[in-house]
Design an enzyme around this catalytic site. Structure first.
Site, PDB file in Angstrom:
ATOM      1  CE  LYS C  76      -3.887   2.010   2.630  1.00  0.00           C
ATOM      2  NZ  LYS C  76      -4.714   1.894   3.859  1.00  0.00           N
ATOM      3  CB  SER C 151      -8.107   3.594   2.779  1.00  0.00           C
ATOM      4  OG  SER C 151      -7.245   3.003   3.740  1.00  0.00           O
ATOM      5  CB  SER C 175      -8.299   0.971   5.840  1.00  0.00           C
ATOM      6  OG  SER C 175      -9.009   2.175   5.730  1.00  0.00           O
TER       7      SER C 175
END
Lengths: 95, 477, 493
Positions: C76, C151, C175
């Site tokens: 990420k 996210s 997330s």
């Protein structure tokens, strides 16, 4: 409770985010919707409840007083918007 | 109207640690810009603070030295505001729960003792520096100082004059150096005072509106700034105006305070507990360990000097003005095996005078306590007189060796032989018949003239006490 | 190979039937082919990845292979990785090349893993749909008109589309778990403090926790073995003995082999099955619970009475911390600075107005407001007290059960843009996930079926503090008996 337009502008100033009148008006509506959700908190009695800042009840660990860092400023300043003679440059600071 | 001044002082004492309060960067003064600003200090994305043990221990030291409560649990908070010398956009400080609470500091104002109560002392990080010169209208930011550990020591509004404020600041300055938590270097900004000043009609109970004068980095500026500010506030009030609560800066060139423009808009610091740090918990054992390592404090020493050595409050105060002075004194009296008052008067007199003329600190004194003890011993056993001692002192100062060597080299022996002195005095009396007559006619001054003549006749080497005695006996006999 | 477990890939690498360079190149090829339609990766640097792969092959040749040596991992874009552009999904950091490695990145590198690329995400991890990215929205591999969740939507989509065997993400309010659920994969948020936050760009410090996203619980365990560990640079990192989560999976069932979960008490909170839960999701979760019972677990009805307050409390605490954490983005030392400004304050205001997107600014404003003078007690302090009530609910619950299960998200993935203009609807997506962050508990999501539009449904597991191994064991046993986790979106072959 609901936020007024001047309050929206005041918090935008505190947060140093430029906001146009139109943006402030739009933000006002959205923030007030969000605060309606948040206001549900007020329905519970939290008298005598200690606030909880972390998931676990642990205490601060201390670091020994030793210098472990070396000069890296050239590397750090390679990604800076504006530098000169090792200093970060900004518009004039007024005291 | 009579006005009363009310002053509270906030002092930022830089704790003398090797590394910063939340990072492993060095704290040394005077490095090239930003070379001591590590990833944590410049607040790169993703970096985190970890608390320095030495900073905590030094805060506890101060707390114990001022008899304060050490909070077993304290919390670090974020003080949020934007400023280019504040890389994270917040300063890590302590807000609701500081590490040190309460306490007091005894202060001498001339010969009068006063207790200044402390509100709290809390740990926080210093900001960087903004430099305004030579950047084509821009400011340059140096973050070397960012993250340097500070202890902010806050008093109650206990002081009533600039003189008291300065006395407090000096006492605190001496204390932080005494207990080894701060080098006290005011030029380098290691010890800075903010003064909260207000005035009120004498006898009034409520406090007047205060102004905060920031960053006073000398005792003289502290005094001048307060005196100016007090006059300014009184004039404002007497003209029917009112004081606006604000932050002001002192301009030493103009000897005036002025409003700080950058602080104009009302601040809302949005304090909240720093979620990157956990509560600081200090164990009873840690506190006791630190207590056991504390040196005897100046107040206790002062009282002991007055009680055990019969020194005056003034002399005891002078000798405890710094730990170095007290150490010098104690080494001296130990070598002498007594001579408390003699040692005290030589340190406060000759030694301080010479140091001051040379611009030296006592730790830089060319005369060691051992050397001075050698000299004072000669005075104690009447080997030399006072005048000779001063000559020896000057010679020692100039590096001519120990007292014994100087005395030998210069033939400085005191004439204490009674027969020799009587012969000399007989000659003096014969040559000064006029003075003798005057004395006998009741003119006391004439006696001093005869002593002077006798000393001169011994080339300054006579024992003054003996000369006095012999003269008196002969004149009255 | 695409559906191989990490263990199988490791074995292939160890037996030299496959080199890390070949494996990495094959995934880079898939990224090149599939990413333009999914937008899951924002930065790919084949040279860097292949250099790491070559180093891994050398380690393997030298007989120094570890569990992850040579395995490509998608990161990420919130984890700082030295020499990699690290943008956090924001224009503010669009040109930020990190000068250092996050602790998690250091550990993965040290374990021989290969950084396959940086994945797209909601800007500063603020979002539940991966639509607030400066780099454009991520598409759900199961249906490209829908969101992948957020996210960590890029990491979830990358694993779902088999563009990466495994990925890492962060979870502040769900997330990792919510995009795992909406993308049909597994995701784990460890106990707060188990994974160091050093080098993970902060959203809400007291809630953020890094964790893995993978196809199976077994892969999560291997990843967690590497990601977890004490780090002196994070004050909230916990010092505890290392655990082998993968070994816990293999723990032989005592007694009946058909009932490997005998003795496990699963708490099912009544509050998680009320209004707002999609019937399709509810049905899939019920079926999963029935499967767990078949495996020997015992279902216990429990209550988490304050769970309804978790979203309101979360949307005070997270924005408050974020408003302060994001103050460092001021255009002075790195990151975006506006091109024109009149003075210092104007530079701050314009740089931040232009550098941050709408959702980030909205949350900064909420956070600034709840911390401001006169409102702190009513909002921030109140939320911190409710946080304690929520944590206490869990303490009570764990007296009656070992794990808590329910839906991860009230609905399957929604259409792109469907909730973008209604923040409150978006925030309510987090209703089942934020409590674990507030309490600091470990939680995970695993696929458990399909709902509306044939979109995946996630089952949510919450454990007691440090019960990661227990959760992973239960999830692994479920996955041995079912195959939901092996389903692959059409068009990603």
């Amino acid at each position: 409770m609901s936020l007024s337009l001047p309050e929206v502008k005041r918090i935008a100033w505190l947060a140093r985010i430029e906001i146009t009148d139109a943006e402030a008006a739009a933000a006002q509506g959205q923030l007030n919707d969000i605060f309606k959700l948040i206001e549900q908190m007020q329905s519970v009695d939290t008298g005598g409840v200690a606030p909880m800042a972390h998931g676990q009840d642990v205490v601060q660990r201390l670091r020994e007083d030793r210098v472990t860092e070396t000069d890296q400023h050239a590397i750090y300043q390679a990604i800076a918007p504006q530098v000169e003679n090792g200093l970060y440059l900004v518009p004039k600071v007024i005291e | 109207m009579d006005w009363e001044t009310v002053i509270g002082i906030e002092t930022h004492a830089q704790l003398s640690t090797a590394s910063k309060i939340f990072s492993g960067a060095a704290t040394q003064f005077g490095a090239a810009p930003n070379v001591q600003a590590c990833a944590v200090d410049i607040a790169l994305p993703g970096v985190l603070p970890v608390l320095n043990r030495a900073a905590v221990e030094k805060a506890v030291r101060l707390g114990l030295a001022v008899g304060a409560q050490i909070n077993r649990r304290s919390v670090f908070a974020r003080k949020n505001y934007f400023y280019p010398d504040l890389p994270k956009g917040y300063q890590i400080s302590q807000y609701e729960l500081p590490v040190v609470q309460g306490g007091s500091l005894p202060v001498m104002i001339k010969d009068v003792a006063k207790i200044v109560k402390l509100t709290r002392a809390h740990l926080e990080e210093d900001a960087g520096k903004s430099l305004h010169e030579d950047f084509h209208g821009l400011s340059g930011i140096d973050l070397n100082r960012a993250g340097t550990p500070l202890l902010e020591i806050v008093t109650e509004p206990d002081m009533r004059s600039a003189e008291e404020a300065v006395a407090y600041a000096k006492a605190l300055h001496a204390l932080v150096r005494w207990i080894g938590i701060c080098d006290g270097n005011m030029q380098e900004g290691s010890f800075r005072c903010d003064a909260n000043v207000s005035v009120r009609p004498k006898g009034a109970q409520v406090l007047g509106t205060r102004c905060e004068i920031k960053n006073l980095n000398s005792f003289r500026f502290l005094e001048e700034a307060i005196n100016y500010e007090v006059r300014r506030q009184i004039e404002l009030l007497e003209d029917g105006g009112s004081v606006v609560q604000e932050t002001r800066l002192y301009d030493p060139e103009r000897k005036q305070t002025r409003s700080m423009r950058s602080k104009e808009d009302a601040h809302d610091y949005r304090y909240f507990p720093d979620p990157d740090l956990l509560p600081l918990v200090i164990s009873a054992e840690t506190i006791e360990q630190i207590r056991s390592e504390l040196p005897e404090l100046p107040q206790a020493k002062r009282e002991r000097y007055m009680r055990d050595y019969q020194l005056s409050p003034y002399d005891a105060g002078v000798l405890t003005s710094s730990r170095e002075v007290a150490d010098f004194y104690e080494n001296l009296i130990q070598a002498l095996g007594g001579g408390y008052k003699l040692a005290s008067s030589w340190i406060a007199g000759e030694l301080f005078g010479a140091l001051k003329r040379a611009g030296l600190e006592i730790c830089q004194s060319p005369i060691s306590s051992g050397q001075l003890a050698g000299l004072l011993q000669r005075i104690q056993n009447n080997a030399i007189n006072g005048k000779q001692a001063k000559e020896v002192f000057d010679a020692m100062w100039n590096g001519e060796g120990d007292a014994e060597a100087i005395i030998l080299a210069r033939g400085l022996t005191q004439i204490s032989d009674a027969r020799e002195l009587e012969q000399i005095i007989d000659g003096v009396l014969a040559a000064n018949l006029k003075s003798v007559e005057e004395y006998r006619a009741g003119k006391e001054k004439a006696f001093n003239a005869l002593v002077g003549q006798a000393m001169k006749a011994t080339k300054g080497n006579g024992n003054p006490a003996q000369i006095n005695g012999i003269l008196k006996k002969k004149l009255e006999g | 190979m695409l559906n191989s477990t990490l263990k199988q890939l490791s074995a292939l690498l160890a037996q030299k039937k496959l080199s890390s360079v070949e494996l990495t190149q094959s995934y880079l090829d898939r990224v090149a082919r599939l990413n333009p339609g999914l937008n899951a990766f924002v930065t790919v640097d084949a040279d860097r990845s292949l250099a790491q792969a070559r180093a891994a092959d050398a380690q393997i040749a030298a007989g120094k292979a570890q569990a992850l040596t040579g395995i490509p991992v998608a990161h990420k874009d919130i984890f700082c990785a030295k020499g990699w552009r690290t943008t956090c999904g924001s224009k503010m950091l669009a040109n930020f090349v990190s000068p250092y490695d996050a602790h998690v990145v250091e550990r993965l590198n040290a374990a021989g893993a290969v950084i396959l690329g940086k994945t797209n995400m909601d800007e500063f991890a603020m979002g539940s749909s991966s639509e607030t990215c400066f780099w454009g929205p991520v598409k759900n591999p199961w249906d490209r008109t829908r969101v992948p969740g957020g996210s960590s939507g890029g990491s979830a989509a990358a694993v779902a589309a088999r563009m990466a065997p495994v990925a890492i993400g962060t979870d502040t309010g769900g997330s990792i778990r919510q995009p795992a659920a909406l993308s049909g994969i597994c995701g784990l948020k460890p106990t707060y403090g188990v994974v160091s936050r050093y080098g993970m760009i902060a959203f809400a410090s007291s809630l953020d926790q890094g964790g893995p996203l993978a196809k199976s619980a077994a892969d999560l365990a291997l990843m967690l073995n590497v990601m977890a560990g004490f780090d002196a640079r994070d004050s909230t990192s916990l010092e505890r003995p290392a655990e082998d989560y993968a070994r816990a999976l293999e723990a032989p069932p005592t007694g009946d082999r058909a009932k490997p979960l005998a003795g496990l008490r699963i708490g099912v909170p009544k509050e998680y099955f009320g209004e707002g839960l999609g019937s399709d999701v509810g049905a899939a979760v019920e079926a999963a619970l029935a499967q767990f019972e078949k495996l020997g677990a015992q279902r216990v009805a429990i209550s988490l009475p304050n769970s309804g307050l978790s979203v309101p409390a979360y949307y005070v605490i997270a924005p408050a911390e974020a408003s302060s954490n994001l103050s460092r983005f001021d255009g002075v030392r790195y990151g975006y600075r506006a091109a024109e400004y009149s003075d210092l304050a104007d530079m701050y205001r314009k740089s931040r107005a232009q550098g941050f997107g709408a959702e980030v600014k909205r949350r900064i404003l909420i956070g600034t407001y709840v911390l401001s003078h006169g409102y702190y007690d009513a909002y921030y302090l109140k939320a911190q007290k409710i946080r304690r009530l929520i944590a206490r609910d869990f303490v009570e619950a764990y007296q009656q059960c070992d794990l808590i299960m329910g839906p991860t998200s009230p609905n399957v993935a929604f259409a792109l843009g469907a909730k973008a203009s209604d923040p409150v609807q978006m925030y309510l997506n987090d209703i089942y996930t934020v409590a674990a962050n507030l309490a600091g508990l470990p939680a995970m999501s695993i696929p458990c079926g399909f709902g509306e539009g044939n979109m995946p449904v996630g089952l949510h597991l919450t454990g007691n503090y440090f019960a990661e191994a227990k959760m992973l064991h239960a999830a692994h046993q479920y996955q041995l008996a079912t195959d939901w986790h092996l389903r692959q979106p059409a068009g990603t072959e």
